[in-house]
Every structure is written in structure tokens, then in C-alpha cells.
Design an enzyme around this catalytic site. Structure first.
Site, short mmCIF file in Angstrom:
data_model
loop_
_atom_site.label_atom_id
_atom_site.label_comp_id
_atom_site.label_asym_id
_atom_site.label_seq_id
_atom_site.Cartn_x
_atom_site.Cartn_y
_atom_site.Cartn_z
N GLY A 236 0.82 -1.20 0.00
CA GLY A 236 0.00 0.00 0.00
C GLY A 236 0.85 1.25 0.00
O GLY A 236 2.07 1.19 0.19
N PRO A 238 2.53 4.89 1.18
CA PRO A 238 3.13 5.26 2.47
C PRO A 238 2.10 5.88 3.41
O PRO A 238 1.22 6.64 2.98
CB PRO A 238 4.21 6.27 2.08
N GLY A 239 2.22 5.57 4.68
CA GLY A 239 1.38 6.19 5.70
C GLY A 239 0.02 5.57 5.88
O GLY A 239 -0.82 6.12 6.61
N THR A 240 -0.26 4.43 5.24
CA THR A 240 -1.60 3.84 5.35
C THR A 240 -1.73 2.87 6.52
O THR A 240 -2.82 2.38 6.78
CB THR A 240 -1.94 3.09 4.05
N GLY A 241 -0.64 2.57 7.22
CA GLY A 241 -0.76 1.76 8.44
C GLY A 241 -0.27 0.34 8.31
O GLY A 241 -0.73 -0.53 9.05
N GLU A 460 -8.02 32.30 -11.40
CA GLU A 460 -8.70 31.39 -10.48
C GLU A 460 -10.22 31.48 -10.65
O GLU A 460 -10.92 30.47 -10.48
CB GLU A 460 -8.31 31.71 -9.03
N HIS A 463 -11.18 29.15 -13.39
CA HIS A 463 -11.28 27.76 -12.92
C HIS A 463 -12.62 27.53 -12.22
O HIS A 463 -13.33 26.54 -12.48
CB HIS A 463 -10.14 27.44 -11.94
#
Length: 499
Positions: A236, A238-241, A460, A463
């Protein structure tokens, strides 16, 4: 046996355990002390001028050697030396076999020559005198010891460096360079992490809990002929556990859990990586049933033959070959389950990914809106929050955030609230924290002319207008011309979480 236990109990509590360094220290001290203070049979005996004067008068002195104009060494005739050694007075029993035999201090060379001349005239015996200049004794001792001191110091430094760099986790020492430095977790560890501490990841927890359930209730599966999966690969972003999920397995399984990083196998010495793999699985076999967790396995599991700049005899490839053999080779590791985690599954070797080694690939993906709300609940527990704060709103405002990102949002919101001297952390603080993480730090002092501001506003606004008109565009949530990071302005949307 009881006597040995009693002897062990008598050891004082503060006394360190003896090691091999104690033996080296005692031997070195004994050699140094004997070199400095030990008397050998060749050492002349201390004496005085009165005793030497009598010997000169009796014709027993063969010659006298004056050292550095303040010390004299006396050489006796052979017959006189033998007679003094057998003398009943025992004063000269330890006379050296070869000269010099006696030594004494003279006040000055001139007075010594006058006293000696007077004795020679009275007795009629002539004694030759030799003058010699020597360097200091301590200087000579240091010169002689200096090479040995340097050799011992260099050897000690190399041993300490290699023990710290190669065997620190396995007891230290050069002989332990091939030992695996794995951390062992078991049921005796304080405050274990369980699946209750892991929010979200419902599908991943279901798959991995089957492995834990097999270790707890192995007989139920064996009755049906089922075999436990040999390995499970957590994949998975990075940082997903992934590592947190492995810690939960360690807390839930109630079996020994060996944790090691893939980079711990990589070493500058040839063959050390393969040796550590063998030692790791040897430890696991002794503790079976147990779980081995290898974090960031891509450090050693990279596909063979694709390592740029390395030959076919690359140390990393040798380590991978040993890992493949241990996981599913000629000898099977019964009761040893291998968990591994990586966010680069595409570069792993195909032989490592096949069934029989890693039977399961568990996808640990980014959390959805419901899972993000659960993760927020975990990280908001220690914070002092506004009672009206809506957790669901925070979850909806953070699409694509991982568990580590959500933890960072909570911490940034607390820092922003403290910076503004607030007593509670409110909704505005969390929105500012989300903007800070997505866009970067506000740059309110950036020098922008009015014309540039007008151009940025038109850009902006374009957009925002187009996204408002288009039917299938994501909802617009914010438009800003305040510079953040490298952007001069931004239009942020809230994408629908549907594939």
C-alpha cells in the site's frame, strides 16, 4: 545444583558480570607491572660508597662505570662475587651472576675521583673508571612500550567499531557480525497494540486476523487438512498503516514476534546479509510457532538482474537468494509465518511473490470517508476539542488522506489553536491545518503588484466558473489568491469518492 545457586545469590547486586575484557586487563596490568617493577637476576643491588670503598681496599672491584655523572655501577671480581653470594649475612645473596653487581649514587664526579684516588693510594689496588651517558629510564621504558600501546589501541578501536556496526543488536563482538538484529515482542511486553487501536483497514484486518486465528486455534484448521499461509505481504501507499497493522498482529497473536527492517540485512561485509537471514530463521524455528515481520522488504527483495551498477554476485542478490531458500526451500520452516511490508511491490522479485512464499498480498489502501472518520476519532482522543466539532465534516474534507496525513492534520490544528491562544481546537483550526498540508505555508508577505493580483484573480475565477458550469465536475469548496508554497493561487475541489 543448590550449591551453585547459593553461590550465584551471593554475588553483590552492583557488581558487573565478568567478561573476557577483564582477563585482557589483568594480563596487561601484570605485564606492565612486571616490566616496571619486577626485579630480575640481572638487576644490580643498591649500595653505598662506604661499602664500595672497603671492597676497593680489599682488591675485590674489577671496574666502576659512572652513568650520567650521578650514578656509579660496580663490577666485582668473579671470586669476590661468589663469596658474597654464599655469605651468612645474606646481604648480597641476590648479587647478579654478571655485572654490574652494585650501584650507588655519587654527589659529583670530582669528589668521587678524589675519594677513589685516596683509597687506591692507601690500598695499592687500582680500579679503572669508565664514564657513560644514558637517556632517562622512563624515556627508554616509554620508547619500548609505545609500539605495543599503539598496536593494542588500534586493535581495541577496530574491535569496538566492528562490534557497534555489525553486532550491536546481537550481543556485540566481531564474532556476532552475522547475527540478525531482530527485536522480539511477546505477551510480556507492556502496552501491546491490538486491532482495537487500528482504525479503518477493515478488509486488511479481516485477512490478517485469519492468520492470527490460525495461530490461536491451529487444531480447528488442521482437522480439515488446511495449511497455514507461509507468508503475507502488506502492500500500500506510504502512511496507510502497514507497520501499525503488523504491530497489532504482534499484540494479538500471543506468540513470539520477530521484527526486523530490510535494510538491517545490507552490510558492507560480503556474506553478512545471507548469514543474518539464516540466523533470523534459526531464531524463529526455536520460538515456533512465531511470526517474522520484515519491514521495507524491497531493500533486499528487488528483482534480480536489475540492480544498475552491480554485478551478478551482488550482495543484495545473495541475501535475496538465502531468503527465498529459507521461506520455501528444501527444508520447510514449520510454524514460522513471514509478514512483510512494502510500498514498492512492482519492483519485487517474482520468485519472492509466488504462492508458497507470500501466499497472500493484502492491499492496505487509502481510507474512505467512513474509515477516515474512525481514524479521526483515534487521533482526536487526546486533544481538547470544541464540543460542536463535527468529525464527519473533517472526514469529508480530507479525501485521499492517509492515516499518517490525518495524524498530521490533528497535530497541526492543535499547533494553530495554541498559536492563537485558544482554549479549544475548533473547526477553523482544522480547515487551516488542511490548507497548510495541501497547499503549504501561507506567504502573506510575498511581493505581488496589483496588476499581478488582478491577473491571478481572473485566472482562479476562470477555474471556478468552468467547474461551476460543467455538469460532472467536482464540487468547488474554496478559491484563494493568497500564495501558498509555490502556488500564487488555487481553486480546490472536493472529489466524489466513487470509482
Amino acid at each position: 545444583m543448590a550449591q551453585k545457586n547459593n553461590q550465584h545469590k551471593k554475588r553483590p547486586a552492583g557488581l558487573p558480570r565478568p567478561t573476557i575484557w577483564w582477563v585482557y586487563g589483568v594480563i596487561g596490568a601484570a605485564i606492565f607491572g612486571w616490566y616496571l617493577f619486577g626485579e630480575s637476576s640481572d638487576t644490580p643491588l643498591p649500595s653505598e660508597w662506604t661499602a664500595v670503598e672497603r671492597m676497593v681496599g680489599q682488591g675485590e672491584v674489577e671496574k666502576i662505570r659512572v652513568i650520567n655523572r650521578d650514578k656509579a655501577e660496580v663490577f666485582l671480581a668473579e671470586t669476590a662475587a661468589d663469596r658474597y653470594r654464599t655469605d651468612s649475612a645474606k646481604l648480597y645473596r641476590r648479587l647478579p651472576v654478571e655485572g654490574p653487581h652494585l650501584t650507588f649514587t655519587i654527589p659529583s664526579v670530582d669528589s668521587f675521583r678524589e675519594d677513589l684516588r685516596a683509597v687506591e693510594q692507601t690500598s695499592g689496588h687500582s680500579v679503572p673508571v669508565v664514564y657513560e651517558t644514558r637517556s632517562g629510564e622512563w624515556t627508554g621504558i616509554l620508547v619500548n612500550l609505545l609500539p605495543w600501546v599503539l598496536i593494542i589501541a588500534v586493535w581495541f578501536f577496530l574491535m569496538r567499531s566492528m562490534s557497534r556496526g555489525a553486532g550491536g543488536g546481537a550481543g556485540g563482538g566481531i564474532m556476532n557480525v552475522g547475527k540478525a538484529r531482530a527485536q522480539v515482542f511477546d505477551k510480556n511486553n507492556a502496552r501491546p497494540i491490538t486491532f482495537k487501536d487500528v482504525a479503518g483497514l477493515e478488509e486488511a484486518k479481516v485477512e490478517i486476523m485469519e492468520i492470527v486465528d490460525f495461530l490461536k486455534k491451529a487444531d480447528k484448521y488442521k482437522e480439515l487438512g488446511a495449511k497455514i499461509p507461509k507468508g503475507a505481504l502488506l502492500v500500500g501507499p506510504p502512511g496507510t498503516g502497514k507497520t501499525l497493522l503488523a504491530k497489532a498482529v504482534a499484540g494479538e497473536a500471543n506468540v513470539p514476534f520477530l521484527s526486523i527492517s530490510g535494510s538491517d540485512f545490507v552490510e558492507m561485509f560480503v556474506g553478512v546479509g545471507a548469514s543474518r537471514v539464516r540466523d533470523l530463521f534459526e531464531q524463529a524455528k526455536q520460538k515456533a510457532p512465531c511470526i517474522v515481520f520484515i519491514d521495507e522488504i524491497d531493500a533486499i527483495g528487488r528483482a534480480r538482474g536489475k540492480n544498475a551498477g552491480f554485478s551478478g554476485n551482488d550482495e543484495r542478490e545473495n541475501t535475496l537468494n538465502q531468503l527465498l531458500t529459507e521461506m520455501d526451500g528444501f527444508q520447510t520452516n514449520t510454524g514460522v509465518i513471514v509478514l512483510a511490508a512494502t510500498n514498492r511491490a512492482d519492483i519485487l522479485d517474482k520468485a519472492l511473490m509466488r504462492a508458497g512464499r507470500f501466499d497472500r498480498q493484502i492491499e492496505v489502501g487509502l481510507p474512505d470517508v467512513r474509515e477516515r472518520e474512525e481514524i479521526f476519532e483515534v487521533h482526536l482522543r487526546p486533544l481538547k476539542l470544541d464540543p460542536a466539532l463535527d468529525r464527519g465534516f473533517l472526514a469529508r474534507q480530507t479525501p485521499g488522506f492517509s492515516g499518517a496525513d490525518i495524524a498530521n492534520v490533528c497535530n497541526e490544528a492543535a499547533l494553530i489553536a495554541a498559536r492563537h491562544n485558544k482554549k479549544f481546537i475548533g473547526k477553523e483550526d482544522f480547515l487551516a491545518a488542511i490548507d497548510r498540508i495541501i497547499g503549504g505555508l501561507e506567504r502573506k508577505n510575498k511581493i505581488i503588484t496589483d496588476e499581478e493580483k488582478r491577473t491571478i484573480a481572473y485566472h482562479e475565477a476562470g477555474h471556478a466558473t468552468v467547474s461551476w458550469i460543467l455538469e460532472n465536475a467536482s464540487p468547488l469548496i474554496k478559491v484563494t489568491i493568497i500564495p501558498r508554497g509555490k502556488a500564487l493561487g488555487a481553486a480546490w475541489y472536493l472529489p466524489e469518492e466513487r470509482q
